[in-house]
Design an enzyme around this catalytic site. Structure first.
Site, PDB file in Angstrom:
ATOM      1  N   GLN A 121       0.841  -1.185   0.000  1.00  0.00           N
ATOM      2  CA  GLN A 121       0.000   0.000   0.000  1.00  0.00           C
ATOM      3  C   GLN A 121       0.881   1.241   0.000  1.00  0.00           C
ATOM      4  OE1 GLN A 121      -2.334   1.712   3.472  1.00  0.00           O
ATOM      5  NE2 GLN A 121      -3.677   0.045   2.829  1.00  0.00           N
ATOM      6  N   SER A 124       0.644   6.306   3.011  1.00  0.00           N
ATOM      7  CA  SER A 124       1.321   7.197   3.964  1.00  0.00           C
ATOM      8  C   SER A 124       2.578   7.804   3.355  1.00  0.00           C
ATOM      9  CB  SER A 124       1.720   6.419   5.220  1.00  0.00           C
ATOM     10  OG  SER A 124       0.590   5.942   5.879  1.00  0.00           O
ATOM     11  N   GLU A 243     -11.324  -4.748   5.554  1.00  0.00           N
ATOM     12  CA  GLU A 243     -10.944  -5.828   6.485  1.00  0.00           C
ATOM     13  C   GLU A 243     -12.141  -6.445   7.183  1.00  0.00           C
ATOM     14  OE1 GLU A 243      -7.753  -4.781   9.043  1.00  0.00           O
ATOM     15  OE2 GLU A 243      -6.843  -3.527   7.514  1.00  0.00           O
ATOM     16  N   SER A 370      -3.963   5.489  14.304  1.00  0.00           N
ATOM     17  CA  SER A 370      -3.425   5.360  15.665  1.00  0.00           C
ATOM     18  C   SER A 370      -4.554   5.368  16.698  1.00  0.00           C
ATOM     19  CB  SER A 370      -2.478   6.529  15.947  1.00  0.00           C
ATOM     20  OG  SER A 370      -3.222   7.740  15.969  1.00  0.00           O
ATOM     21  N   GLU A 372      -5.010   7.431  18.903  1.00  0.00           N
ATOM     22  CA  GLU A 372      -5.501   8.805  19.044  1.00  0.00           C
ATOM     23  C   GLU A 372      -6.538   9.121  17.957  1.00  0.00           C
ATOM     24  OE1 GLU A 372      -2.325   7.829  19.356  1.00  0.00           O
ATOM     25  OE2 GLU A 372      -2.276   8.162  21.523  1.00  0.00           O
TER      26      GLU A 372
END
Lengths: 399, 325
Positions: A121, A124, A243, A370, A372
């Site tokens: 992938q 990022s 997923e 994440s 967060e």
């Protein structure tokens, strides 16, 4: 219905007894690990268990979510290796083409996936982590004799096992106009194309699960674009939603199975009558059961078509925190002996190498959104707490 | 059983929309008796509704959501004991009366603690108390018993110490192996009831806290906009949903007293976290008796202490999980 599931379970359990690799933890190099992964995937494909979520007539496809759940429960129960190397290809790439690709693209790429081609992938970037819309890798459309191409230049990072990949799912910027998301385009990049360089990232526990991809004027034909130009953001959502909760269910079950490794460590340290340790172990065992029940409930909601925004975030957050607690108790029990370096096991989050497991557990609290980010999703999108204002000004820059 | 979990939940929320609606103990008791809650778990051939533990789990959570006052949990234990007892003269009419709401109380301490009768809710208005002692489960008349209220921080429950009269009338419900079996069922039911109470309370309090954060403004914005507070709330939500999954997962499936006790500890810990944070997140008003936050905090801590605390159950669960297979 139940009898179909029972039959599948019985049949698969028998097959796994004969075919599940037993010695996969012995792999001592990345290449051995990758070879083992390829071999295991090929055997699962041949037996019809590798792609239960693909539709018919793909071999072994067309399974219900309930059947898929049985398959992952049994793989976890047999302590077979997780399918890491083929994960992006069978889930992310497949879902992308199934939902947003053309018939030609499906015909071109999907058979290769079953034959063992692997994908990575390319989303990022160094400047676009949690904030994926900040992507700067640029794609410029240029006319060529054989047809238009995109010339792509930029850098991708945290790409799982890109060093073994044949193709990359790539998000690149084709425009700076309008909303940041609106300038993104989704492409398929051949990892062997001139201008692609992959550098594995050395991780703190000694593994190289992730890699950086350097992209220097790589030419990608327009036929390898998925969706329209400028629609990349929406296509990427299809990739990331693929997923469907099975992974976290499988991982939770594996963590429960690996409680026995922690129990062994406690006994080996002679602390099975240490009240503090016994209590913490009891609390952890209960918590792991709770995470398994949570993952089950989430899958059930999906089967009932009752999933709500934020549900997936709760499962991921709960699993990730619990995995940390699991490894943390292992580190504590292993004491000084645990600080002596021991070779790592590839592809196992609950290996019993407590320091390695502990460091590895960060992959789940950081990658794939994440903790967060998950908390933001839960608070804002599930519980309706208002978002912060988008714009801010550095105090120093005020007149 | 023809009543579904959704129907039970809906009807409970209709009669008790919030904690204030359930505040009057006599009225609440009458309401839930009329709704047939105490008949739910009794087999149909004994005049009950034949519901399973999964349905009872819904009811316990509804009790916690509105801080339902009174001896509800004790009554469920009393009914369970009578329904599971050996036959004796008058059993049928006692069970019938109990299902209709005539109080049978019992200690909410974990049975392993000791033989004294402490933490007995509403003993002043019960005629019988369920007693578990050395291989025996008995229903004992409270005539002539010495009862004294032990004031608790939790204002939603009234607990008593009970000293039975020497010549108190005793009816044996079970003895020997049967008492052991019934005792384990009662232990499991107590854990389930307290866990449900905790999760219902936690859910109501978390919702109330989120509403407060959305409403309260400081620095020209709602408190709910601050990420530091969002993340705390998200952690609480995740803890609650995880504990609920374990609760509903084990309620109908597990009969093991330790598994249910550990589940109770897990649920009560979640409620406790929510309650502790709720006071903080409400700021100054969280310290006032006028706001209901403290009512939930006190109930959370009493739930955690009744029926065996987390230290006890976590140790039991640890020993069980560490025992060689």
């Amino acid at each position: 219905m139940t009898s179909t599931l029972d039959a599948l379970r019985t049949e698969l359990r028998a097959w796994l007894a004969d075919n599940a690799p037993k010695d996969w933890r012995a792999a001592s190099t990345h290449d051995q690990f990758a070879a083992g992964q390829r071999d295991w995937f090929a055997r699962l494909v041949a037996a019809g268990y590798a792609i239960p979520h693909w539709p018919e007539p793909w071999p072994g496809g067309g399974r219900s979510l309930a059947e898929q759940k049985v398959i992952y429960e049994e793989l976890a129960r047999a302590d077979a290796p997780r399918l890491l190397l083929s994960f992006v290809s069978t889930y992310h790439a497949f879902a992308t083409f199934a939902e947003c690709g053309t018939e030609e693209q499906r015909a071109r790429y999907l058979p290769g996936i079953l034959a063992g081609e692997t994908w990575c992938q390319g989303f990022s970037e160094p400047g676009a982590g949690s904030d994926m819309a900040a992507i700067r890798t640029r794609a410029v459309r240029v006319a060529r004799e054989g047809g238009d191409v995109y010339v792509v230049t930029g850098q991708k990072v945290w790409s799982t096992m890109a060093q073994y990949a044949d193709y990359s799912l790539l998000l690149a910027r084709t425009s700076d106009e309008g909303a940041r998301q609106a300038g993104l385009t989704y492409l398929v990049m051949d990892m062997k194309a001139p201008g692609v360089t992959v550098r594995p990232i050395h991780q703190i526990q000694g593994d190289e699960e992730f890699a950086e991809i350097f992209i220097d004027e790589v030419e990608i034909p327009v036929s390898a674009r998925v969706g329209e130009e400028g629609h990349g953001w929406a296509v990427a959502q299809a990739t990331l939603a693929s997923e469907r909760g099975l992974t976290l269910m499988e991982l939770s079950y594996r963590m429960r199975g690996a409680l026995s490794r922690l129990a062994e460590a406690i006994r080996a340290a002679g602390r099975e009558n240490d009240q503090g340790i016994v209590r913490d172990f009891g609390r952890l065992a209960t918590r792991i059961d709770a995470v398994c029940a949570l993952a089950d409930r989430f899958l059930q909601k999906r089967m009932d078509d009752d999933e709500q925004v934020g549900d997936a975030s709760i499962v991921k957050l709960a699993y990730a925190r619990c995995l940390r607690a699991y490894a943390d108790l292992g580190v504590r029990v292993s004491g000084l002996a645990g600080q002596l370096h021991a070779p790592i096991t590839f592809g196992d989050l609950n290996s019993g190498n407590w320091m390695a497991d502990f460091m590895n557990s960060y992959a789940w609290t950081i990658a794939g959104g994440s903790d967060e980010i998950q908390r933001n999703i839960i608070a804002e999108r599930m519980l309706g707490m208002p978002r912060e204002p988008k714009h801010w000004t550095l105090a120093e820059s005020k007149p | 059983m023809t009543v579904t979990c959704e129907e039970l939940r809906d009807s409970a929320q209709k009669v008790f929309p919030d904690w204030e609606a359930a505040r009057d103990p006599a009225h609440s008791w009458q309401t839930i008796s009329e709704l047939g809650w105490f008949m739910l778990g009794v087999p149909e051939d004994q005049g009950g509704l034949g519901a399973g533990r999964g349905e009872l789990a819904v009811i316990f959570a509804e009790c916690g959501r509105v801080l339902l006052p009174g001896a509800v949990i004790a009554q469920f234990l009393g009914v369970e004991a009578l329904a599971g007892a050996q036959d004796f003269a008058g059993r049928e009419s006692l069970l019938e009366a109990a299902m209709a709401g005539e109080l049978i109380t019992t200690s909410l301490e974990h049975a392993g603690s000791d033989a004294a009768l402490r933490c007995v809710p509403d003993a002043d208005r019960a005629r019988h108390v369920l007693v578990r002692q050395a291989g025996e489960i008995a229903l004992v008349a409270l005539d002539g018993a010495e009862i004294s209220q032990t004031p608790t921080w939790d204002l939603s429950r009234r607990l008593f110490d009970v000293t039975l009269a020497a010549d108190a009338r005793r009816t044996i419900l079970a003895s020997g192996d049967a008492a052991e079996e019934l005792g384990a069922r009662l232990d499991g039911l107590l854990s389930l009831a307290l866990a449900g109470d905790a999760l219902g309370g936690g859910q109501a309090l978390l919702t109330m806290t989120i509403d407060y954060l959305k409403d309260r403004r400081q620095f020209e914005r709602p408190l709910a906009m601050f990420q530091a507070l969002k993340h705390r709330v998200a952690n609480l939500k995740a803890a609650l949903v995880t504990a609920e999954s374990l609760y509903y997962g084990r309620a109908g499936a597990s009969t093991d007293a330790v598994a249910l006790g550990a589940m109770k500890a897990h649920a009560c810990t979640a409620f406790r976290q929510i309650a502790e944070d709720a006071v903080q997140l409400h700021g100054g008003v969280g310290l006032t008796a006028e706001y209901p936050v403290h009512l939930f905090l006190k109930r959370a801590l009493l739930d955690a202490a009744l029926g065996g605390d987390a230290d006890y159950w976590e140790e039991q669960a640890g020993r069980q999980a560490l025992a060689p297979a």
